[in-house]
Enzyme design. Structure first.
Site, PDB file in Angstrom:
ATOM      1  N   SER A 144       0.889  -1.112  -0.164  1.00  0.00           N
ATOM      2  CA  SER A 144       0.003   0.030  -0.066  1.00  0.00           C
ATOM      3  C   SER A 144       0.840   1.236  -0.019  1.00  0.00           C
ATOM      4  O   SER A 144       1.877   1.247  -0.866  1.00  0.00           O
ATOM      5  CB  SER A 144      -1.231   0.039   1.203  1.00  0.00           C
ATOM      6  OG  SER A 144      -2.087   1.046   1.207  1.00  0.00           O
ATOM      7  N   ARG A 311      -5.966   4.458  -1.170  1.00  0.00           N
ATOM      8  CA  ARG A 311      -7.031   4.566  -0.183  1.00  0.00           C
ATOM      9  C   ARG A 311      -8.224   3.575  -0.885  1.00  0.00           C
ATOM     10  O   ARG A 311      -9.062   2.985   0.104  1.00  0.00           O
ATOM     11  CB  ARG A 311      -7.519   6.010  -0.123  1.00  0.00           C
ATOM     12  CG  ARG A 311      -7.101   6.587   0.755  1.00  0.00           C
ATOM     13  CD  ARG A 311      -7.830   7.842   1.132  1.00  0.00           C
ATOM     14  NE  ARG A 311      -7.010   8.836   2.319  1.00  0.00           N
ATOM     15  CZ  ARG A 311      -6.664  10.012   1.853  1.00  0.00           C
ATOM     16  NH1 ARG A 311      -6.782  10.166   0.606  1.00  0.00           N
ATOM     17  NH2 ARG A 311      -5.966  10.581   2.589  1.00  0.00           N
ATOM     18  N   VAL A 433      -7.180   5.079  10.559  1.00  0.00           N
ATOM     19  CA  VAL A 433      -5.917   5.285   9.831  1.00  0.00           C
ATOM     20  C   VAL A 433      -6.336   5.764   8.423  1.00  0.00           C
ATOM     21  O   VAL A 433      -7.233   5.925   7.951  1.00  0.00           O
ATOM     22  CB  VAL A 433      -5.119   3.809   9.917  1.00  0.00           C
ATOM     23  CG1 VAL A 433      -4.800   3.593  11.438  1.00  0.00           C
ATOM     24  CG2 VAL A 433      -5.823   2.743   9.122  1.00  0.00           C
ATOM     25  N   GLU A 434      -5.087   6.220   7.731  1.00  0.00           N
ATOM     26  CA  GLU A 434      -5.053   6.816   6.461  1.00  0.00           C
ATOM     27  C   GLU A 434      -5.981   7.726   6.052  1.00  0.00           C
ATOM     28  O   GLU A 434      -6.735   7.789   4.865  1.00  0.00           O
ATOM     29  CB  GLU A 434      -5.326   5.485   5.288  1.00  0.00           C
ATOM     30  CG  GLU A 434      -4.058   4.777   4.919  1.00  0.00           C
ATOM     31  CD  GLU A 434      -3.991   3.878   3.776  1.00  0.00           C
ATOM     32  OE1 GLU A 434      -5.014   3.932   3.137  1.00  0.00           O
ATOM     33  OE2 GLU A 434      -3.494   3.073   3.800  1.00  0.00           O
ATOM     34  N   GLY A 435      -6.268   8.730   7.111  1.00  0.00           N
ATOM     35  CA  GLY A 435      -7.154   9.871   6.853  1.00  0.00           C
ATOM     36  C   GLY A 435      -8.400   9.416   7.810  1.00  0.00           C
ATOM     37  O   GLY A 435      -9.009   8.665   6.980  1.00  0.00           O
TER      38      GLY A 435
END
Length: 709
Positions: A144, A311, A433-435
């Site tokens: 990722s 994402r 996570v990731e935003g």
């Protein structure tokens, strides 16, 4: 003076005040990625021919073989409870992941990787995650957002030749350090600084950065052999005001003098590796900067461009796995567990939950598959990927919560026979996570969508920044025409563009109409509030969620068309209605909260005809739940990735359901005997198939039972 120029000159001052200011980091985020079908929905003009032209997901023979063999072998090695209790994957699993190049799925074959497409990558993660989240996270991180993708897109030839083969075969295990204690959601404001300097190394003068950093929540950090690092580059030799060079990304081998891998974090006590990274006066030679010196200061753009695709893959795959597993568990447990003389799945309260779970799963998985097809076609849909991240992780959490309600006491007793307990504990991680979803709904899905997906806003912002009256005037004239067209479509008739499936034409008509109303509402909100809308997050989040619901509904139309299975029609209709109802409800709530009495008064007229969009009538929900209970093929279609683990409660449930299918209509009588306890062997001897009956009774007793210590 031309009309456009005159309009632009008159509008320049008020627009300069109304439009939100845009810094370099925000511009990089806005310009990252591409716009796909979500842009047509935002404009109020979805074209179903364009939607369906995307075509179905495809796997190569190599990808299919890997899923059927290497992935299934891995899954057969995974014991969810044992891994969770040990706090780590077994050594043989780590070894197998390296040997079979699970960490190099996205790395091309010429660099020693598997060279898989986005859909195959997502399928691998989804299947593993149905059995063990820790292993799925371990596999997804190197594939990722991290060094491999950054190197593929921006690395120098020397960096690619050195690192990519080593990452592909597991000799190097990467992590990536972005989040700092004082810069979480506002990642662009990371305080970690690298000061440009020179040092003597092996008798030669080397340019580089002296970096001080403090990172946390870094997945794989405790076991990483190479650390990706984002920091603010500074050149103190420049004049004041020009010293900030911008965010820069570099690769640091482990160990590096001055860098410390801290003690391990335990996100919800999960078994995957996570921890902090710190450094003081760590020298980063220019050769370690990803892309070399010419890429200094471009790190934020690089990260945003990678996230535009990333994402849409890993965390949505985890959410899909949670949904599939929860639906499989609820539907299966509802057939085995009895109360008041009936399987609990036949009680309306549980049947309603099961039907809702199935409809949501069809919609979210449709969006995941559609976006993967777009990615494999070369698109990088940044807004759609944020939609997937939010919607799939939220749907996964909701599905597990629903499943825990159905399981009752069975769900809250820890142990190897627990069916959803570990997933329940893990659910908040993907949300965060990731935003974080709270941020993504307002600032990314709508904030970015309002500029990237709208046909005129980005042009207007560019014209204002360039102080170009002619350009602004042309954009404003086009914008007014756009608003008037959507007003007409909202009040009178919104024609369906293209040729949706005949079975779903009524749903396509509703989707088209609601898309026009959404587009009009977004324009009214932006026109009324201007730059203030960016800060009014309760309003902008509703606009983001409504766009997401429309995207999921459109993906259902696509999925039904490309899969061409008429038996799925009731599920597809339920899924679309559920999303359209959600979008309409959000728009009504939005109007009720707009700071304009006039628009609040106009809402009934602008949203007329949306009040009847009930998602699932009770009779439809009960019929769908009955179909799920009596048609195993329907469950296999909805939950294709639920896989067979090494041991544990999920395996017990699978064995019970398989034995039940072999027995047919004898199961209710056997369940009654099971409730009376006594000897299972004695009960089985009275069956037409004693061996199958005993296998079922033993498996069912394991499913109903809980663990003791």
């Amino acid at each position: 003076m031309g009309l456009h120029r005159l309009i632009g000159r008159l509008a320049m001052t008020p627009f300069s005040k109304a439009l939100p200011a845009m810094g370099d980091t925000e511009r990089a985020a806005l310009e990252a990625g591409t716009v796909g079908f979500e842009g047509q929905l935002f404009a109020g003009q979805p074209d179903f021919d364009a939607l369906i032209a995307r075509g179905p997901n495809r796997l190569t023979d190599e990808e299919r073989h890997f899923l059927d063999h290497e992935v299934n072998t891995l899954i057969g090695m995974l014991d969810d409870h044992a891994i969770d209790k040990a706090g780590d994957l077994p050594p043989e699993v780590w070894r197998y992941l390296r040997e079979q190049r699970f960490f190099g799925m996205i790395i091309p074959k010429e660099h020693g990787g598997l060279g898989f497409g986005h859909y195959a990558h997502a399928e691998v993660v989804t299947r593993i995650a149905t059995v063990n989240t820790a292993c799925a996270v371990t596999v997804m991180v190197p594939n990722s957002l991290g060094p491999a993708e950054l190197l593929l897109r921006y690395g120098t030839p020397a960096q690619q030749q050195h690192y990519l083969p080593r990452l592909a075969d597991g000799r190097e295990l990467p992590c990536f350090g972005l989040t700092s204690p004082h810069a979480g959601s506002d990642a662009a404001a990371i305080p970690d600084r690298g000061v440009l300097t020179e040092r003597d190394i092996d008798g030669r003068r080397v340019r580089g950065f002296s970096v001080r950093f403090d990172k946390r929540y870094i997945t794989l950090a405790p076991v990483a052999s190479v650390v990706g690092l984002a920091f603010q580059a500074v050149d103190p030799s420049r004049p004041a005001g020009q010293q900030e060079l911008g965010i820069t990304c570099a690769l640091l081998p482990v160990p590096t003098p001055g860098m410390e891998i801290g003690h391990r974090h335990r996100p919800m006590d999960s078994a995957f590796m996570n921890g902090p990274i710190r450094g003081d006066d760590v020298f980063v030679p220019m050769d370690w900067v990803i892309g070399g010196e010419e890429r200094v200061g471009q790190g934020w753009r690089m990260l945003m461009e990678c996230l535009a695709a990333g994402r849409a893959i890993s965390l949505p795959a985890m959410g899909a796995a949670m949904q599939q597993t929860a639906l499989f568990v609820v539907n299966g447990y509802g057939q085995v567990r009895e109360q008041f003389g009936l399987p609990i799945g036949r009680f309306h309260a549980i049947a309603g939950i099961t039907a809702q779970m199935a409809a949501r799963l069809y919609a979210t998985d449709a969006a995941r598959r559609y976006t993967a097809a777009a990615l494999d076609a070369g698109e990088r849909p940044s807004v759609a990927s944020a939609i997937l991240k939010v919607q799939l992780t939220e749907a996964g959490r909701r599905a597990v919560n629903d499943g825990m309600d159905v399981l009752g006491g069975k769900g809250i007793i820890a142990g190897p026979r627990n069916l959803l307990g570990v997933a329940y504990r893990h659910a908040p991680i993907a949300i965060t996570v990731e935003g974080a979803n709270l941020l993504s709904r307002a600032l990314i899905i709508f904030g970015q969508g309002a500029t990237r997906c709208h046909p005129f806003v980005l042009e207007e912002m560019g014209a204002v920044q360039a102080q170009d009256p002619e350009r602004l005037g042309r954009a404003l004239v086009g914008h007014v025409g756009h608003v008037m067209r959507n007003l007409w479509r909202s009040l009178a008739h919104a024609p369906v563009r293209g040729h949706p499936p005949a079975d779903l034409r009524a749903e396509a008509r509703l989707l088209t109409s609601l898309s026009a109303r959404y587009a009009l509402t977004a324009d009214l909100a932006m026109g009324l509030l201007g730059g203030k809308l960016k800060r009014m997050e309760l309003l902008s989040a509703r606009l983001g969620d409504a766009l997401a619901a429309l995207y999921l509904a459109a993906a259902c139309v696509w999925r039904y068309e490309v899969e061409k299975d008429p038996t799925m029609l009731p599920v597809a209709r339920a899924a679309i209605r559920l999303q359209l109802h959600e979008a309409a409800t959000l728009l009504r709530d939005l109007y009720a909260n707009l700071p304009s009495r006039f628009l609040r008064a106009m809402a009934p007229m602008l949203l007329h005809g949306t009040g009847h969009l009930a998602p699932l009538r009770d009779r439809e929900a009960l019929a769908l739940a009955d179909a799920l209970r009596t048609q195993p093929a329907l469950m296999r279609w909805l939950c294709p990735d639920v896989s067979r683990p090494k041991r544990g409660g999920l395996l017990d449930l699978m064995l019970a359901l398989e034995a039940a299918r072999a027995l047919g209509d004898e199961v209710p009588e056997l369940n009654k005997a099971l409730r009376r306890a006594g000897s299972l062997e004695e009960v089985a001897r009275g069956s037409r198939n004693p061996e199958a009956a005993l296998a079922y009774l033993r498996a069912a007793e394991q499913v109903i039972g809980v663990d003791e210590e």
